[in-house]
Structure formats: structure tokens, C-alpha cells
Motif scaffolding. Structure first.
Motif, mmCIF file in Angstrom:
data_model
loop_
_atom_site.group_PDB
_atom_site.id
_atom_site.type_symbol
_atom_site.label_atom_id
_atom_site.label_comp_id
_atom_site.label_asym_id
_atom_site.label_seq_id
_atom_site.Cartn_x
_atom_site.Cartn_y
_atom_site.Cartn_z
ATOM 1 N N UNK A 25 2.091 -6.134 15.357
ATOM 2 C CA UNK A 25 2.446 -4.581 15.752
ATOM 3 C C UNK A 25 3.543 -4.050 14.414
ATOM 4 N N UNK A 26 4.663 -4.907 14.157
ATOM 5 C CA UNK A 26 5.241 -4.339 13.214
ATOM 6 C C UNK A 26 4.629 -4.033 11.974
ATOM 7 N N UNK A 27 3.729 -4.948 11.513
ATOM 8 C CA UNK A 27 3.220 -4.710 10.407
ATOM 9 C C UNK A 27 2.134 -3.253 10.186
ATOM 10 N N UNK A 28 1.634 -3.050 11.611
ATOM 11 C CA UNK A 28 0.586 -1.783 11.478
ATOM 12 C C UNK A 28 1.552 -0.649 11.678
ATOM 13 N N UNK A 30 4.375 -0.126 10.332
ATOM 14 C CA UNK A 30 4.833 0.022 9.031
ATOM 15 C C UNK A 30 4.026 0.719 7.965
ATOM 16 N N UNK A 31 2.746 0.218 8.233
ATOM 17 C CA UNK A 31 1.591 0.529 7.315
ATOM 18 C C UNK A 31 1.389 1.965 7.637
ATOM 19 N N UNK A 32 1.141 2.460 8.987
ATOM 20 C CA UNK A 32 0.992 3.744 9.085
ATOM 21 C C UNK A 32 2.199 4.733 8.768
ATOM 22 N N UNK A 33 3.321 4.320 9.062
ATOM 23 C CA UNK A 33 4.397 5.012 8.571
ATOM 24 C C UNK A 33 4.439 5.220 6.970
ATOM 25 N N UNK A 34 4.168 4.017 6.078
ATOM 26 C CA UNK A 34 3.926 4.334 4.907
ATOM 27 C C UNK A 34 2.862 5.190 4.305
ATOM 28 N N UNK A 37 -2.342 8.328 6.585
ATOM 29 C CA UNK A 37 -3.895 8.471 6.453
ATOM 30 C C UNK A 37 -4.468 7.316 6.646
ATOM 31 N N UNK A 38 -3.958 6.184 6.538
ATOM 32 C CA UNK A 38 -4.584 4.971 6.736
ATOM 33 C C UNK A 38 -5.114 4.703 8.163
ATOM 34 N N UNK A 39 -4.327 5.558 9.266
ATOM 35 C CA UNK A 39 -4.756 5.363 10.517
ATOM 36 C C UNK A 39 -6.210 5.504 10.823
ATOM 37 N N UNK A 92 -3.684 -1.352 -1.355
ATOM 38 C CA UNK A 92 -3.292 -2.549 -1.559
ATOM 39 C C UNK A 92 -1.772 -2.645 -1.916
ATOM 40 N N UNK A 93 -1.049 -1.724 -2.541
ATOM 41 C CA UNK A 93 -0.051 -1.693 -2.848
ATOM 42 C C UNK A 93 0.766 -1.280 -1.500
ATOM 43 N N UNK A 94 0.269 -0.354 -0.527
ATOM 44 C CA UNK A 94 0.843 0.045 0.622
ATOM 45 C C UNK A 94 0.746 -1.417 1.600
ATOM 46 N N UNK A 95 -0.268 -1.797 1.678
ATOM 47 C CA UNK A 95 -0.284 -3.155 2.412
ATOM 48 C C UNK A 95 0.600 -4.213 1.921
ATOM 49 N N UNK A 96 0.895 -4.303 0.765
ATOM 50 C CA UNK A 96 2.060 -5.247 0.319
ATOM 51 C C UNK A 96 3.305 -4.754 0.867
#
Length: 140
Positions: A25-28, A30-34, A37-39, A92-96
Motif C-alpha cells: 500500500x505504501x509503495x503504490x 508513493x508511486x502514484x504520488x510521484x 499518470x501511472x494510475x 522504471x526510475x519512478x518505481x525505483x
């Protein structure tokens, strides 16, 4: 990756694994905050199920870091599949970043510079393998 880095990843994942639902949950989040558009890549996905898949995949990677011959073909296939989902090289950079931020939050003071470097090294190997495998899939 060095043998010591593999040990660091294994050791710290054992701390995170019991908290897998929260970590995902924290990962996703953070991913969507970064990159909001990835949502769109996940708009038709049950995020609870997706979080389980994420943590299973990370667990598989951690369990197989010592055996790249077993690990890398599976990671390459994952890269090809992700290309079909619309994952682009820049993602991939965003996921990292999201992964390292999640680990930092979950491990707290245990997320030392050597631990960060170990996870960054593991992710670099995986991301390179996935992107290399995805390149032909994107060209097709």
C-alpha cells in the motif's frame, strides 16, 4: 551484486515480508504520488490483489538472487509482460524511487546506506533485465 549486498537484501526483506500488505500500500501510494499518470495502468486492477502480486514478485527475486540463471529468465518474461501493459522505460526510475522510499519507511533506521545500496543494486539488475527483454516487445 556482491555477496554482502545479497545478504543485506535477504535480511531486510525478512523484516518487510510480514508487513507485505502495508508495504504494498505504501509503495503504490508513493508511486502514484510521484507520477499520477501511472494510475491509468492500474485503473481496472484490484489493488489488494496487485499488492500481493508485487510482494510475491519481490519475494521471488529475493529468494533467487543467489541463482541468476533461475531468476533472470523469469524477470525477462516479467519485462515483456509489463511492456504489454504500457510500462515505459522512464517508469522504471519512478518505481525505483517508490521502492526505495517504501523500504526506507518500513525499515526506519535499519535502512542504512549499505542497505540502500544493496536494494538499489538489486533493482538496477532487475530493471535492466526487464527493459532489455521489453525492447523487442515494444518494437513488435
Amino acid at each position: 551484486m556482491t555477496p554482502e549486498q545479497v545478504k543485506q537484501v535477504e535480511k531486510t526483506f525478512r523484516i518487510i515480508a510480514p508487513l507485505s500488505e502495508m508495504a504494498a500500500a505504501i509503495f503504490y501510494e508513493r508511486l502514484f504520488a510521484l507520477d499520477p499518470a501511472l494510475y491509468r495502468l492500474f485503473r481496472h486492477v484490484d489493488m489488494g490483489t496487485q499488492g500481493g502480486k508485487l510482494m510475491d514478485a519481490i519475494g521471488f527475486v529475493v529468494d533467487n538472487l543467489r541463482d541468476p540463471r533461475s531468476l533472470l529468465p523469469t524477470v525477462a518474461e516479467l519485462g515483456r509482460r509489463h511492456a504489454g501493459y504500457g510500462v515505459l522505460p522512464g517508469h522504471y526510475d519512478t518505481v525505483r524511487t517508490a521502492l526505495l522510499d517504501t523500504l526506507a519507511e518500513g525499515l526506519g533506521e535499519g535502512f542504512t546506506p549499505p542497505v540502500r545500496e544493496a536494494w538499489a543494486s538489486a533493482y538496477a539488475l532487475l530493471a535492466a533485465t526487464m527493459q532489455e527483454a521489453a525492447a523487442p516487445a515494444k518494437a513488435a
